[in-house]
Design an enzyme around this catalytic site. Structure first.
Site, mmCIF file in Angstrom:
data_model
loop_
_atom_site.group_PDB
_atom_site.id
_atom_site.type_symbol
_atom_site.label_atom_id
_atom_site.label_comp_id
_atom_site.label_asym_id
_atom_site.label_seq_id
_atom_site.Cartn_x
_atom_site.Cartn_y
_atom_site.Cartn_z
ATOM 1 N N ASP A 345 6.396 3.684 -6.411
ATOM 2 C CA ASP A 345 5.940 4.125 -4.853
ATOM 3 C C ASP A 345 4.488 4.323 -4.310
ATOM 4 O O ASP A 345 4.187 3.922 -4.878
ATOM 5 C CB ASP A 345 6.765 5.693 -5.140
ATOM 6 N N GLU A 400 6.006 -0.607 -2.813
ATOM 7 C CA GLU A 400 6.176 -0.063 -1.976
ATOM 8 C C GLU A 400 4.693 -0.113 -1.200
ATOM 9 O O GLU A 400 4.480 0.566 -0.801
ATOM 10 C CB GLU A 400 7.286 1.128 -1.759
#
Length: 689
Positions: A345, A400
């Site tokens: 993330d 991401e």
């Protein structure tokens, strides 16, 4: 071959020439890649020389934290460089803060060995509460949870977590082997807590028993699990991590999570962990922040150690012990729980000193190189991917990143960062933009196709029409953008099919199929969106009176044959099953033969299949010529207009379409088809000649 200098030593970048050949624009930044690789190579060699290699270094969870030794001794080890003294306290010594002092070692490390009781049983038993006590330089006693804690619980109405010694006599043992890395990856993005129709925090056990069979039936071969690493605030969606080695106790015990993953493996499904190494919670009493009584330790001191938008702390990736902690953390989740990889993330925040704040990323390559790139973070990610892929060849890593950093998904031997996939983050934004701003008649086929196919050569992308970001309150899912005006009143088959619901159901299927088939080398769906979940996602918080009403997934709606949600579910299932059969995600990118603006029609070939999309709101076409590369007999194998998918059944699947020797749109052959409005078809050449 290319070379570089790390200090006075020549360092080879084994395959940098391949990277520069596939993207000549990167040649201007050749020295940047060489410098990055030299830093990575030097760090790897230092770990080899000082720690005996990455394999051993990343197993540091076996010595740090708390451990019961075979002779019954309790051994504890911590890194607290700013502490004046360190103690262990808990139920075992009636919370005496200073009766069990650690011994100071070199490099800011501390250890303690506690002998067993007279009956040779461990002094600290499974389930016992503990705290590390840090004596700061000012003499203050600070109560902390070990950064390596394996289990923490938040008792009802308490804000702060308790550290529980987790060492059961008979821990869960995995029964099934890990699945091999799939050629085509189809990801079901999940959150355990919302995975139930009931307004409560659902459990690992519920997910194992009730959700895994659905995921298997739907044809997904990979699950991405969010909010597993223990986090302070449920409504943060798991993004304010307090205990990096602890599986969230909100959903159950560590053994119940292990069983979930084991059962998924028995179904041939891989499980990815949504890992948050981009920042950490500011909590100090039950988090990493100020663990040793200083403002640094795991994090940068001063402004560089704070993320202003996220109100969280930022790791010092140049620090030896931070690398030990984070690399061991990845290894722990793979070894202990059986995870098959990670979705990292917030990579953009890690890659740049500006964290992506206020930066639009126009695509100018100068944005990806220079002093604004945080090469300490970048080297950590290279080390992480190198470790994952060298030790676990079937494990997957997904990035991401909104910036579009070149070579993010190229091997470290190229000078790349080493991820397997990156998320195609522009795709869901494009769909939202279209549904929010344009009339159906104004959809631009060329723009849609460009967004779906605009990806870096030889880097794999995971496409998705929507993820958890679009499901959260404040945004809208595709189903909501399409049908929110009538979803609560007209989704029953007992009421007439309205134009709003009809449009929504047809476009929902088409948007997902064209994203699936054209957008990347992998596909992702967020839990519940496959059937057009009728509500947004909103976790309990003060703003909604701590309600769980919107923090749930109403799977029962699919089972109600009086509701139209089952049509979308059935389509999602058959779309995935067809990909499993033909493997378009693992095939080369599609050849696009048609992007007709007036007809609102897109046609392309991929994996020896012909895809035709008619987005026109009311024009159907008879005898429409479509280009193909291979001669033969074509037949429909998927049709969004089928009755089982809530369509109007305007096509006869027994129809045979024979190619004509009529070159068209730069292809040697073509066929004539009937393509109704708002319908997508997949045709297969069943009889080549």
């Amino acid at each position: 071959m290319d070379d570089d200098m790390a200090g006075s030593k020549e360092v080879l970048v084994p395959e940098l020439h391949k990277l520069l050949e596939q993207d000549p624009y990167l040649k201007s930044f050749k020295m940047d890649f060489k410098r990055r690789y030299a830093l990575f190579d030097q760090r790897l060699k230092n770990i080899e020389g000082c720690e005996g290699g990455l394999e051993k270094f990343s197993r540091s969870y076996q010595s740090f934290g708390i451990h019961t030794l075979p002779n019954g001794d309790i051994y504890c080890k911590e890194w607290a460089p700013g502490a004046e003294a360190v103690f262990l306290t808990g139920e075992f010594n009636n919370w005496n803060p200073t009766s069990h002092p650690y011994i100071k070692l070199d490099f800011g490390k501390w250890e303690i060995n506690i002998p067993p009781k007279e009956d040779n049983s461990p002094t600290i038993h499974h389930g016992s509460k503990l705290k590390v006590v840090i004596k700061s330089k000012s003499g203050e006693l600070l109560y902390r949870i070990s950064p390596w804690a394996k289990y923490v619980v938040q008792e009802e109405k308490r804000v702060v977590y308790d550290w529980i010694h987790w060492e059961p006599a008979q821990p869960y043992k995995h029964k099934h082997e890990r699945p091999r890395k799939p050629k085509s990856i189809r990801i079901y993005e999940s959150h355990v807590g919302i995975a139930s129709p009931e307004g409560k925090i659902a459990s690992y056990k519920n997910f194992t028993d009730n959700v895994l069979p659905k995921i298997k039936e739907l044809g997904y071969n990979c699950i991405q699990m969010m909010a597993i690493m223990e986090h302070a605030y449920y409504a943060s969606f798991g993004y304010q991590i307090t205990s990096f080695f602890a599986a969230s106790s909100r959903f159950g015990t560590p053994d119940e999570l292990k069983e979930l993953i084991d059962v998924a493996h028995s179904m041939g499904i891989q499980v990815l962990l949504d890992v948050v190494h981009s920042h950490a919670s500011k909590n100090s009493e039950d988090g990493l922040n100020q663990f040793d009584g200083t403002n640094s330790c795991f994090f940068h001191d001063g402004p560089r150690g704070n993320h202003d938008l996220w109100d969280s702390r930022l790791f010092d990736y140049s620090n030896w012990e931070v690398l030990r902690f984070l690399l061991s953390n990845l290894r722990w989740w793979i070894e202990e729980y059986g995870f098959d990889g990670f979705r990292f993330d917030g990579i953009t925040s890690m890659l740049y000193h500006h964290h992506g704040i206020g930066c639009g990323f126009s695509g100018d390559y100068n944005e990806y190189f220079g002093l604004h790139v945080d090469e300490d973070s970048l080297v950590y990610l290279m080390l992480a991917n190198h470790m994952i892929h060298s030790l676990y060849p079937d494990c997957i890593s997904v990035a991401e990143d909104v910036s579009g950093m070149p070579a993010l998904c190229c091997p470290t031997s190229y000078g790349g960062v080493g991820f397997d996939y990156r998320l195609a983050m522009a795709v869901p934004d494009k769909w939202i933009e279209i549904l929010k701003e344009l009339k159906d008649e104004d959809w631009n086929m060329g723009n849609i196709v460009h967004t779906l196919t605009n990806r870096r050569f030889n880097e794999k992308y995971i496409a998705y029409a929507e993820s958890h970001d679009q499901a959260l309150v404040g945004d809208k899912t595709l189903a909501f953008w399409l049908m929110d005006a009538e979803m609560y009143s007209n989704m029953s088959v007992t009421s007439p099919l309205t134009s709003v619901i009809d449009r929504g159901i047809q476009l929902h299927k088409m948007i997902r199929l064209i994203t699936h088939a054209l957008g990347g080398e992998g596909y992702l769906n967020f839990i519940g969106n496959e059937f057009g979940h009728p509500e947004w996602l909103d976790f309990p918080r003060k703003g909604n009176n701590e309600s769980y009403h919107y923090a749930r997934r109403q799977f029962h709606l699919v089972d109600d044959h009086n509701l139209r949600y089952r049509y979308l579910y059935a389509f999602d299932r058959d779309m995935n099953k067809l990909e499993e059969r033909f493997g378009w995600l693992s095939s080369p990118p599609a050849y696009i033969s048609a992007k007709h603006e007036g007809d609102k029609l897109v046609a392309f070939e991929r994996a020896n299949l012909l895809f035709i999309f008619n987005f026109h709101p009311y024009n159907s076409f008879t005898g429409y010529r479509v280009a193909v590369n291979s001669p033969g007999k074509y037949m429909i194998i998927l049709d969004t207009d089928s009755a089982e998918f809530g369509g109007h059944q305007r096509l006869e699947h027994r129809t045979e379409f024979f190619t004509e020797n009529v070159p068209f749109n730069n292809r040697p052959y073509s066929i004539l088809v009937y393509i109704p409005c708002r319908v997508a078809l997949i045709l297969h050449n069943v009889e080549s000649y």
